[in-house]
Design a protein around this motif. Structure first.
Motif, short mmCIF file in Angstrom:
data_model
loop_
_atom_site.label_atom_id
_atom_site.label_comp_id
_atom_site.label_asym_id
_atom_site.label_seq_id
_atom_site.Cartn_x
_atom_site.Cartn_y
_atom_site.Cartn_z
N MET A 71 70.05 55.70 28.13
CA MET A 71 69.45 56.18 26.91
C MET A 71 68.00 55.70 26.78
N GLU A 72 67.74 54.51 27.30
CA GLU A 72 66.38 53.98 27.24
C GLU A 72 65.42 54.81 28.08
N TRP A 73 65.94 55.38 29.17
CA TRP A 73 65.08 56.17 30.04
C TRP A 73 64.61 57.45 29.37
N VAL A 74 65.43 57.99 28.44
CA VAL A 74 65.03 59.19 27.71
C VAL A 74 63.88 58.86 26.77
N ALA A 75 63.97 57.70 26.12
CA ALA A 75 62.89 57.29 25.22
C ALA A 75 61.61 57.04 26.02
N LEU A 76 61.72 56.43 27.19
CA LEU A 76 60.56 56.19 28.02
C LEU A 76 59.95 57.51 28.51
N LEU A 77 60.80 58.46 28.86
CA LEU A 77 60.32 59.76 29.30
C LEU A 77 59.57 60.48 28.18
N LEU A 78 60.12 60.44 26.97
CA LEU A 78 59.45 61.06 25.83
C LEU A 78 58.12 60.37 25.53
#
Length: 133
Positions: free
Chosen positions: A1-8
């Motif tokens: 889930m953290e990777w989605v926030a980093l991608l955004l």
């Protein structure tokens, strides 16, 4: 889930940098593609409907008031060919009501027969939109 926030966050920063940094000159094929997409979107987009002229609206309201007064005068008077005059005045009043409904954006009831109920409905729709005469 953290990777989605980093991608955004990464995409947000890329967009911000794109807005802040000066843009290099576009290539010939990019300019041509931009012109063709603008032409296509212009064809597909509906033309903007201009707002009605307020003086046309005022003239129409004045005419409606005048015809309504004439109808009341003919209905109360004893005269020759009263029915014929009333039919002519009501036909003119109905035509003006149709034009006023078109200007005010009232949906047209083309399938309804012209009668007192339709006239009353159009008058109520116009009054609800702020028209008076």
């Amino acid at each position: 889930m953290e990777w989605v926030a980093l991608l955004l966050l990464f995409f947000f920063l890329c967009v911000l940098l794109n807005l802040l940094l000066p843009q290099p000159p576009q290539s010939r094929w990019r300019r041509r593609l931009g012109r063709s997409t603008r032409r296509v979107t212009a064809r597909l987009r509906r033309p903007a409907v201009p707002d009605p002229d307020p003086f046309d609206t005022l003239r129409l309201q004045t005419r409606l008031g005048h015809l309504a007064g004439e109808i009341r005068r003919v209905e109360s008077a004893r005269m020759y060919a009263k029915a014929h005059r009333l039919m002519a005045l009501e036909a003119a009043y109905d035509d003006l009501l149709d034009e006023a409904c078109r200007l005010a954006g009232v949906p047209a009831d083309a399938d309804r027969k012209r009668d007192e109920a339709k006239r009353w409905h159009e008058e109520q729709e116009l009054a609800s939109r702020g028209w008076s005469w």
